[in-house]
Design a protein around this motif. Structure first.
Motif, PDB file in Angstrom:
ATOM      1  N   HIS A   1      45.918 -30.299 -29.325  1.00 29.91           N
ATOM      2  CA  HIS A   1      47.134 -30.469 -30.131  1.00 29.91           C
ATOM      3  C   HIS A   1      47.806 -31.752 -29.658  1.00 29.91           C
ATOM      4  CE1 HIS A   1      50.777 -29.019 -32.308  1.00 29.91           C
ATOM      5  NE2 HIS A   1      51.440 -29.543 -31.296  1.00 29.91           N
TER       6      HIS A   1
ATOM      7  N   ASP B   1      50.841 -34.350 -29.793  1.00 31.00           N
ATOM      8  CA  ASP B   1      52.263 -34.402 -30.155  1.00 31.00           C
ATOM      9  C   ASP B   1      52.711 -35.837 -30.377  1.00 31.00           C
ATOM     10  OD1 ASP B   1      53.068 -31.598 -28.084  1.00 31.00           O
ATOM     11  OD2 ASP B   1      53.118 -31.729 -30.269  1.00 31.00           O
TER      12      ASP B   1
ATOM     13  N   HIS C   1      50.181 -33.197 -34.608  1.00 33.01           N
ATOM     14  CA  HIS C   1      51.520 -32.706 -34.967  1.00 33.01           C
ATOM     15  C   HIS C   1      52.434 -33.907 -35.118  1.00 33.01           C
ATOM     16  CE1 HIS C   1      55.193 -30.092 -33.539  1.00 33.01           C
ATOM     17  NE2 HIS C   1      55.323 -30.489 -34.781  1.00 33.01           N
TER      18      HIS C   1
ATOM     19  N   MET D   1      55.691 -35.411 -35.518  1.00 30.69           N
ATOM     20  CA  MET D   1      57.141 -35.244 -35.437  1.00 30.69           C
ATOM     21  C   MET D   1      57.762 -36.615 -35.703  1.00 30.69           C
ATOM     22  SD  MET D   1      57.109 -32.712 -32.154  1.00 30.69           S
ATOM     23  CE  MET D   1      55.466 -33.274 -31.685  1.00 30.69           C
TER      24      MET D   1
END
Ligand code: DX5
Ligand code: ZN
Length: 230
Positions: free
Chosen positions: A45, A47, A78, A80
């Motif tokens: 994952h 970030d 992910h 953001m």
């Protein structure tokens, strides 16, 4: 391997613990990846933070591309970031298998989810603790995964917000089986079993892995607890 294959792999492997590359040792990224592979993780994952959508900055395309070159594990990216629609093709070209945008970062997630799928990756939609499941109802048919945040995005090591559990249950009841459910933030040995019981299939874990000495032991324990439906 195609993103569709990676999505199917993750689905088959669930419940699966995905380490979040935020608190890892970026000075030894290859070593970290090899240790995580040896620990048996089913994906990574990543970030990505822009310092605008969230009050923190991490990394972007070069690190995603570098990780793509280091491992065959599925890359669960992910985003953001604000204006994710501007970067979809670049993140898919860099090697993202799942690309997740935040519902709070766009006016309408539908076109961006379609853009991700057209680019060849799995389309993920993330909602923060204050964001309701009802608010993303129209976008669910375009999701290959829904990411339920159990912390406000931006930092590792925060406490788990139990509001995520009700959302996971509500989404599991609404979503077809092939759509993945992921939870992220404050997932650890105390909270992961409840996430699995609520329907989460992918559990993102940062500090509960990277602040431990032995990644293999942490991943094994967390994976066992993830499948422990109580
Ligand atoms: C937070 C990130 C999470 C975080 C998880 O914005 O999206 O992936 O790194 O770290 P822990 O597990 O320590 O909460
Ligand atoms: Zn994350």
């Amino acid at each position: 391997m195609s993103s569709a294959r990676h999505l199917a792999e993750l689905s088959a492997a669930s419940p699966a613990v995905l380490p979040s590359l935020l608190l890892c040792d970026f000075g030894n990224l290859e070593r970290e990846v090899r240790q995580l592979e040896e620990a048996g993780v089913k994906g990574l994952h990543l970030d990505v933070m822009d310092g605008h959508f969230v009050p923190n900055m991490t990394y972007g395309l070069p690190i995603v591309a570098a990780l793509r070159g280091l491992t065959d594990l599925p890359l669960d990216v992910h985003l953001m970031i604000s204006n994710p629609q501007q970067y979809v093709s670049q993140f898919v070209d860099a090697g993202s298998d799942i690309l997740t945008i935040h519902a709070e970062a766009v006016d309408d997630p539908c076109p961006v989810l379609e853009q991700i799928r057209t680019a060849g990756a799995g389309a993920g939609l993330a909602i923060n603790p204050p964001t309701s499941v009802e608010s993303i109802e129209a976008a669910l048919p375009l999701c290959d995964m829904v990411l339920v945040m159990s912390v406000m995005p931006g930092f590792g090591g925060q406490s788990f917000d139990e509001v995520a559990l009700e959302k996971l249950k509500a989404l599991r009841a609404r979503l077809p089986d092939h759509v993945l459910l992921e939870v992220d933030g404050g997932v650890n040995e105390e909270t992961i079993a409840a996430c699995g019981a609520a329907g989460a299939q992918l559990m993102v874990v940062g500090s509960a892995i990277f602040r431990q000495e032995d990644y293999t032991a942490s991943v094994a324990k967390l994976t066992q607890l993830a499948g422990d439906k109580g």
